[in-house]
Each structure stands twice: as structure tokens, then as C-alpha cells.
Design an enzyme around this catalytic site. Structure first.
Site, PDB file in Angstrom:
ATOM      1  CB  CYS A  26     -23.513   1.480   2.494  1.00 42.70           C
ATOM      2  SG  CYS A  26     -22.455   2.928   2.690  1.00 42.70           S
ATOM      3  CG  ASP A  65      -1.920   1.053   1.307  1.00 40.91           C
ATOM      4  OD1 ASP A  65      -2.329   1.500   0.238  1.00 40.91           O
ATOM      5  OD2 ASP A  65      -2.307   1.472   2.420  1.00 40.91           O
ATOM      6  CB  CYS A 106     -21.527 -10.062  -6.471  1.00 42.31           C
ATOM      7  SG  CYS A 106     -20.193  -9.370  -5.472  1.00 42.31           S
ATOM      8  CB  CYS A 124     -17.058   1.970   8.086  1.00 38.62           C
ATOM      9  SG  CYS A 124     -18.654   1.238   7.719  1.00 38.62           S
ATOM     10  CB  CYS A 173     -16.743   5.746   1.923  1.00 40.21           C
ATOM     11  SG  CYS A 173     -16.091   4.307   2.789  1.00 40.21           S
TER      12      CYS A 173
HETATM   13  S1  SF4 Z   1     -22.504  -8.288   0.052  1.00 42.49           S
HETATM   14 FE1  SF4 Z   1     -21.782  -7.123  -1.714  1.00 42.49          FE
HETATM   15  S2  SF4 Z   1     -19.723  -7.879  -2.096  1.00 42.49           S
HETATM   16 FE2  SF4 Z   1     -20.744  -9.406  -0.795  1.00 42.49          FE
HETATM   17  S3  SF4 Z   1     -21.661 -10.877  -2.245  1.00 42.49           S
HETATM   18 FE3  SF4 Z   1     -23.209  -9.338  -1.769  1.00 42.49          FE
HETATM   19  S4  SF4 Z   1     -22.980  -7.831  -3.430  1.00 42.49           S
HETATM   20 FE4  SF4 Z   1     -21.100  -9.043  -3.426  1.00 42.49          FE
HETATM   21  S1  SF4 Z   2     -16.932   1.100   4.516  1.00 41.05           S
HETATM   22 FE1  SF4 Z   2     -17.819   2.770   3.301  1.00 41.05          FE
HETATM   23  S2  SF4 Z   2     -18.935   1.713   1.683  1.00 41.05           S
HETATM   24 FE2  SF4 Z   2     -18.571   0.177   3.284  1.00 41.05          FE
HETATM   25  S3  SF4 Z   2     -20.419   0.269   4.554  1.00 41.05           S
HETATM   26 FE3  SF4 Z   2     -18.916   1.623   5.476  1.00 41.05          FE
HETATM   27  S4  SF4 Z   2     -19.438   3.625   4.630  1.00 41.05           S
HETATM   28 FE4  SF4 Z   2     -20.395   2.117   3.328  1.00 41.05          FE
END
Ligand code: SF4
Ligand code: SF4
Length: 364
Positions: free
Chosen positions: A213, A149, A203, A256, A229
Site C-alpha cells: 500500500c 451500493d 489470507c 487505486c 487510502c
Molecule cells: S494480499 Fe492481502 S488480501 Fe490478499 S491474501 Fe495476502 S493478506 Fe490476504
Molecule cells: S486502495 Fe487504498 S488500501 Fe489499497 S493499496 Fe491503494 S491506498 Fe492502499
């Protein structure tokens, strides 16, 4: 550096590069990596997606993403002579994942799981260097450079191209047998190794991560608006957090995990073998009020060698103030917000004032 002798050794050994690849993978697993794949140094396919992301402004203040696009797409421009990339994975969960998302107690402070222990970058690079040393002992000298990273690299895309997993709708890499709670590292090499094939995507029609989210940051499948996010807002972003996102942040004070916790594939997530990921300072069960008492010296000593250093003291306090505003009404919280107000900068004070308003609105 490569010498004529060592070059000859590589040539001899690489008469069976598939054997060398298998041997490298065994060494990687013995060093504690959870997986190891060999990627072609080519990430051109990812460029259009990044460009669209940048054009939409979803990267917010992460201006570094606008630079070095050619190097991201072509790793050999970053490290000349790169012919293969050894991609590795380190899992970071310290206990088996909950089968489904379970909300935390409202006055607890949630810190993303990867950040509760020591920073992983050092151990990742150290192990990659050890891997390079072992390979060198077997095949002779070759060029190599470890990354974690730490450079303009399409880490996920390279790992995905070689079967480390597929990119989920939440934009993280998932593996069918190990979920998504892992970090990636790369060893760029001048070795000619056979590349691994990509994994299939799984997925399907699931939208659990998009639906859960808290700030609706996954604006469409496979596209994240970082400006919404919580991971970006609480770690990378240093300013005043938009008011319409503060309630969604809840009590998440650093990062998160929600879109990962809800993902059905994380019922297969593996527990880490890396001691550094184990929580320090009880960061897996700390309350908002406990963290609010930290002065800057406490923050600096508690976060030494931790990814949490990245956010800085004032931004961390800003995040805790939001969490306290989102907590159920509590006179202790109101008192603590008032008491500490004068010790913080203007940005934190904006969030303290908002938190007080939120608390008082819940008092009747
Ligand atoms: S939660 Fe999101 S990343 Fe996981 S299988 Fe479902 S759509 Fe895909
Ligand atoms: S990491 Fe970001 S995209 Fe994932 S649930 Fe938390 S706020 Fe949403």
C-alpha cells in the site's frame, strides 16, 4: 404486492425451497452475474467492527457511515418483510490480471479498473429487477427490492456470510476461484430460501497488500484508515490532500488497485462478461498531460454515465496535478502546470504549486 393466490403459490413451491434456490442461482448466472448466494438478513456481527472504525475516525468525511447503524445490522428494518437476500457478483476486469504488480509508466494516469467504463449501478439494478421478474413468474408475487451500493447495507458482510468469499486483510472480499475484482448487488426478498454457508478464510500469513500500500492505509490486518487510502482521497475527499500523502499517490488519479493487484488470489480473477466495464475514452492508457488539457465541459462529456463523475472536475484536476508533481522532470509538465493555474480553484492551485516545487526540485 402479495395476493392470497400468489402467497399460496409460494407456499406450494416452497415445499422444496432448495430446488427454488438452485433454480434462482441458475437464472442469475444466465443473466450474466458471476455468482449468486443466498444470505440471511442479519449483519449484527459486523456492527462492532464498524463502530471501532468510526470511533477511530477512519471514515474521514464519509459521515453517512455514522447513520442508520440499526438498519445496516438488521436489513429487515431497511425493507420490512425481508426474509432472505440474494447476493450477486459482477466481475469487472476486462483482461486477465498481471501475475504480479507491475508499475505503470510514470507519465501515464492510472484510473481504477472498475471506473474505466460505464457506471455499473444501473446495469446491476436492472439485472436484479429482471431476476425478480423471472422468480415472480415462477412462484407468484412476493416482495423484492434491488440494491447496488445504494443504501445502508453491509454488502460485503452479507455476501461473506453466504460464501461469496472472505474479507481479506485489505478489507475487500476475495473468492478462492475468482479473486477480488468484482462489485456486489443484492435483491432483498420476502421469500423463505435456505441460506448458504460462509467460506473459509485464506489470507494465512500473507501481508502483501499491507506491505505494498503506497500510503500505508491498511493500518493493521482487516483495518483500513480511509483517510490515508488513495481511493478515498482521490474520489470521496474534496479538500487539500495532506502533503505527506501526495508522493505516495504517485500517478493514481482516480482510485487505486494496488492492494488487489498484489494479492495472490487475483491470479484467479475472472474476466468480465459485462460490456459496460470496457474502458471508454482510452482511460486505460491515457497520459497525465492529456487529462490535464480537459476543460470542465470535456470532463463532463467524457464522464457521462461513468463513476468518475463522482469526484467532480476540480478534484479530478487536483489529482492530476499531484500526478504531474510526481512525474519525472519534464519541461512540458512545468509549462502546462503554469498555463492552467489561473483556470482552477484555490484547492487545485495549492496542488499545482506543490507539483511545480516537486518538478523543479527534480530539474537539476
Ligand atoms: S494480499 Fe492481502 S488480501 Fe490478499 S491474501 Fe495476502 S493478506 Fe490476504
Ligand atoms: S486502495 Fe487504498 S488500501 Fe489499497 S493499496 Fe491503494 S491506498 Fe492502499
Amino acid at each position: 404486492m402479495t395476493t392470497p393466490d400468489s402467497h399460496a403459490q409460494i407456499q406450494v413451491y416452497q415445499q422444496d425451497p432448495a430446488d427454488l434456490k438452485a433454480w434462482i442461482k441458475t437464472q442469475a448466472l444466465e443473466l450474466g452475474f458471476a455468482d449468486c448466494v443466498i444470505a440471511k438478513p442479519d449483519a449484527q456481527a459486523e456492527l462492532a467492527r464498524l463502530q471501532e472504525y468510526l470511533d477511530r475516525g477512519y471514515h474521514g468525511d464519509m459521515k453517512f457511515l455514522e447513520d442508520n447503524l440499526e438498519k445496516r445490522a438488521n436489513p429487515a428494518l431497511l425493507v420490512p418483510g425481508t426474509r432472505s437476500i440474494i447476493c450477486v457478483r459482477m466481475d469487472y476486469l476486462v483482461e486477465a490480471p498481471e501475475p504480479r504488480y507491475i508499475p505503470y509508466a510514470p507519465n501515464s494516469a492510472i484510473i481504477a479498473r472498475y471506473a474505466r467504463g460505464r457506471d455499473y449501478h444501473k446495469i446491476m439494478r436492472g439485472r436484479l429487477k429482471t431476476l425478480a421478474t423471472k422468480i415472480r413468474a415462477k412462484v407468484g408475487d412476493f416482495e423484492s427490492r434491488p440494491f447496488a451500493d445504494s443504501a445502508p447495507i453491509f454488502e460485503k458482510s452479507l455476501a461473506e456470510s453466504a460464501g461469496m468469499g472472505w474479507t481479506g486483510k485489505h478489507t475487500l472480499l476475495i473468492h478462492k476461484k475468482s479473486g477480488s475484482f468484482f462489485v456486489l448487488g443484492e435483491l432483498f426478498t420476502s421469500l423463505d430460501l435456505p441460506f448458504d454457508a460462509p467460506a473459509s478464510k485464506h489470507c494465512g500469513s500473507c501481508t502483501a497488500c499491507i506491505d505494498i500500500c503506497p500510503t500505508q492505509a491498511i493500518v493493521e490486518p482487516y483495518m483500513l484508515d480511509a483517510r490515508r487510502c488513495i481511493a478515498y482521497l482521490t474520489i470521496e475527499y474534496k479538500g487539500v490532500i495532506p502533503e505527506d500523502l501526495r508522493r505516495g499517490i504517485g500517478n493514481r488519479v482516480f482510485g487505486c488497485d494496488d492492494c488487489q493487484l498484489i494479492c495472490p488470489w487475483n491470479s484467479f480473477a475472472q474476466v468480465t462478461s459485462v460490456e459496460d466495464f470496457h474502458p471508454r475514452h482510452s482511460l486505460d492508457q491515457v497520459s497525465l498531460l492529456d487529462l490535464w488539457q480537459w476543460d470542465e465541459a470535456t470532463f463532463l462529456s467524457a464522464t457521462e454515465g461513468s463513476p468518475m463523475r463522482r469526484t467532480g472536475y476540480q478534484s479530478f484536476m487536483r489529482n492530476i496535478a499531484i500526478g504531474m508533481g510526481n512525474a519525472p522532470f519534464d519541461e512540458q509538465i512545468v509549462r502546462a502546470l503554469h498555463q492552467q493555474r489561473a483556470h482552477h480553484d484555490e484547492i487545485v492551485q495549492v496542488h499545482i504549486d506543490w507539483a511545480l516545487q516537486e518538478q523543479l526540485a527534480k530539474s537539476s
